[in-house]
Design an enzyme around this catalytic site. Structure first.
Site, PDB file in Angstrom:
ATOM      1  N   LEU A  50       0.883  -1.163   0.000  1.00 60.20           N
ATOM      2  CA  LEU A  50       0.000   0.000   0.000  1.00 60.20           C
ATOM      3  C   LEU A  50       0.924   1.216   0.000  1.00 60.20           C
ATOM      4  O   LEU A  50       1.803   1.329   0.856  1.00 60.20           O
ATOM      5  CB  LEU A  50      -0.887  -0.020   1.247  1.00 60.20           C
ATOM      6  CG  LEU A  50      -2.005   1.017   1.355  1.00 60.20           C
ATOM      7  CD1 LEU A  50      -2.975   0.899   0.187  1.00 60.20           C
ATOM      8  CD2 LEU A  50      -2.752   0.852   2.671  1.00 60.20           C
ATOM      9  N   ASP A  51       0.750   2.094  -0.968  1.00 60.19           N
ATOM     10  CA  ASP A  51       1.662   3.236  -1.141  1.00 60.19           C
ATOM     11  C   ASP A  51       1.873   4.012   0.157  1.00 60.19           C
ATOM     12  O   ASP A  51       0.936   4.141   0.954  1.00 60.19           O
ATOM     13  CB  ASP A  51       1.100   4.201  -2.188  1.00 60.19           C
ATOM     14  CG  ASP A  51       1.337   3.720  -3.613  1.00 60.19           C
ATOM     15  OD1 ASP A  51       2.021   2.695  -3.782  1.00 60.19           O
ATOM     16  OD2 ASP A  51       0.827   4.366  -4.544  1.00 60.19           O
ATOM     17  N   PRO A  52       3.078   4.566   0.356  1.00 62.74           N
ATOM     18  CA  PRO A  52       3.299   5.425   1.529  1.00 62.74           C
ATOM     19  C   PRO A  52       2.301   6.582   1.619  1.00 62.74           C
ATOM     20  O   PRO A  52       1.939   7.009   2.712  1.00 62.74           O
ATOM     21  CB  PRO A  52       4.727   5.950   1.306  1.00 62.74           C
ATOM     22  CG  PRO A  52       5.392   4.883   0.502  1.00 62.74           C
ATOM     23  CD  PRO A  52       4.325   4.353  -0.415  1.00 62.74           C
ATOM     24  N   ALA A  54      -0.764   6.469   0.826  1.00 60.83           N
ATOM     25  CA  ALA A  54      -2.108   5.938   1.066  1.00 60.83           C
ATOM     26  C   ALA A  54      -2.176   5.389   2.484  1.00 60.83           C
ATOM     27  O   ALA A  54      -1.183   4.900   3.026  1.00 60.83           O
ATOM     28  CB  ALA A  54      -2.441   4.834   0.062  1.00 60.83           C
TER      29      ALA A  54
END
Length: 333
Positions: A50-52, A54
């Site tokens: 999960l993207d930083p 997000a």
């Protein structure tokens, strides 16, 4: 003068699934390592990144649960996102440089029509600022060097695209969306493409994952909540390994059949065909592994070891009830 020696963390076997509400700014691996340290776990892994930039639900697998992490990687995901209209950035989110600003002249009816056009199977070009690799190198590494490489369009499925709120005038027009999608969908690209279709451009200012493979954000715990707990309560925050198997049919074997199944032997019984079966032992009740059934034959696939099963039973017997947690709503503010 020698530096003081840091005390080593005494690792231990830990089994289960931690539904983490990952904060902004941390990578999935950073969040995993922090949780692993807090739980003093020997073995851990996550179920896809999960993207930083997000936040939201990130299932973390410990011990025997790592055997089934791929199932969550393949699962559908649900996000809530806010698309700031009228401003296009280099990264399709708020961290990038502003590339272009345009007036927002669309109507609510046009918004609804555009969202309908993005529902179903669509083609996406992966963003340069992503972890997708080309020739063994992540795209974001090329982007940091100032290079743009050709990316092939990828087919993804937007199963549902719900408009939760919108503001089309004022200083900061936005769309607040709920997106249910297949794996591999880039929500930043979706937001940018929706903005382009509306003729004004756009970028994400907020992204929160609220569901993955049937696991809900309301079940999740933050790192701060986990850190504030006593050791046994931290272990109690873990969900059982079978939490990763919500769509598997349950099948229970007798003690004798359980032993044979765990040794990898196929078993015969009056069972209907099934591609995904979660197999449990009866005395005591414990997950043994996953299998499929073909023509009345139970075919083992991924199995827990007898040591893992014993450790799970001991861990469960020593713990208090699961810590109750509240939901974490999203807000456009």
């Amino acid at each position: 003068m020698t530096a003081p020696t840091r005390a080593r963390v005494q690792r231990r076997p830990v089994h289960g699934v931690l539904l983490l509400d990952k904060p902004l700014g941390l990578s999935s691996n950073q969040a995993l390592q922090k949780a692993k340290w807090l739980l003093r776990a020997e073995k851990a892994g996550h179920t896809g990144t999960l993207d930083p930039l997000a936040s939201g639900i990130l299932p973390l697998c410990f011990g025997a649960a790592t055997k089934f992490s791929q199932l969550q990687l393949e699962a559908d995901k649900t996000y809530e996102t806010i698309v700031r209209l009228g401003v296009q950035t280099s990264t399709a989110d708020a961290e990038g440089d502003v590339l272009r600003e345009r007036p927002v002249c669309c109507t609510p009816g046009q918004v609804v029509q555009v969202l309908d056009n993005f529902t179903g199977v669509i083609q996406q070009i992966p963003p340069m600022h992503s972890a997708l690799k080309k020739d063994g190198k992540a795209l974001y590494e090329y982007a940091r060097e100032g290079h743009t490489v050709v990316r092939e369009p990828r087919q993804v499925c937007i199963r549902d695209l719900e408009l939760l709120d919108m503001q089309l005038d004022g200083d900061a027009p936005f769309l607040h969306l709920r997106v249910q999608c297949s794996k591999g969908t880039y929500i930043r690209t979706l937001g940018e493409d929706i903005g382009e279709a509306l003729g004004c451009g756009g970028h994400l200012v907020l992204l929160r994952r609220v569901e993955t493979g049937g696991l809900q954000l309301g079940q999740a715990i933050t790192l701060e909540q986990l850190e504030a707990l006593e050791d046994n309560a931290r272990l109690a925050a873990l969900h059982p390994v079978e939490t990763l198997l919500p769509h598997h049919r349950s099948l229970v074997l007798s003690p004798e059949e359980s032993g044979k199944f765990l040794s990898g032997m196929r078993r015969r019984g009056d069972w209907p065909n099934a591609d995904a079966v979660a197999v449990f032992g009866s005395q005591p009740h414990a997950l043994l592994g996953v299998a499929q059934v073909r023509s009345g034959e139970l075919i083992p696939e991924r199995l827990l070891s007898p040591v893992e099963i014993q450790q799970i039973l001991l861990q469960s017997a020593a713990l208090p009830a699961l810590v109750p947690l509240s939901d974490n709503p999203i807000s456009p503010s």
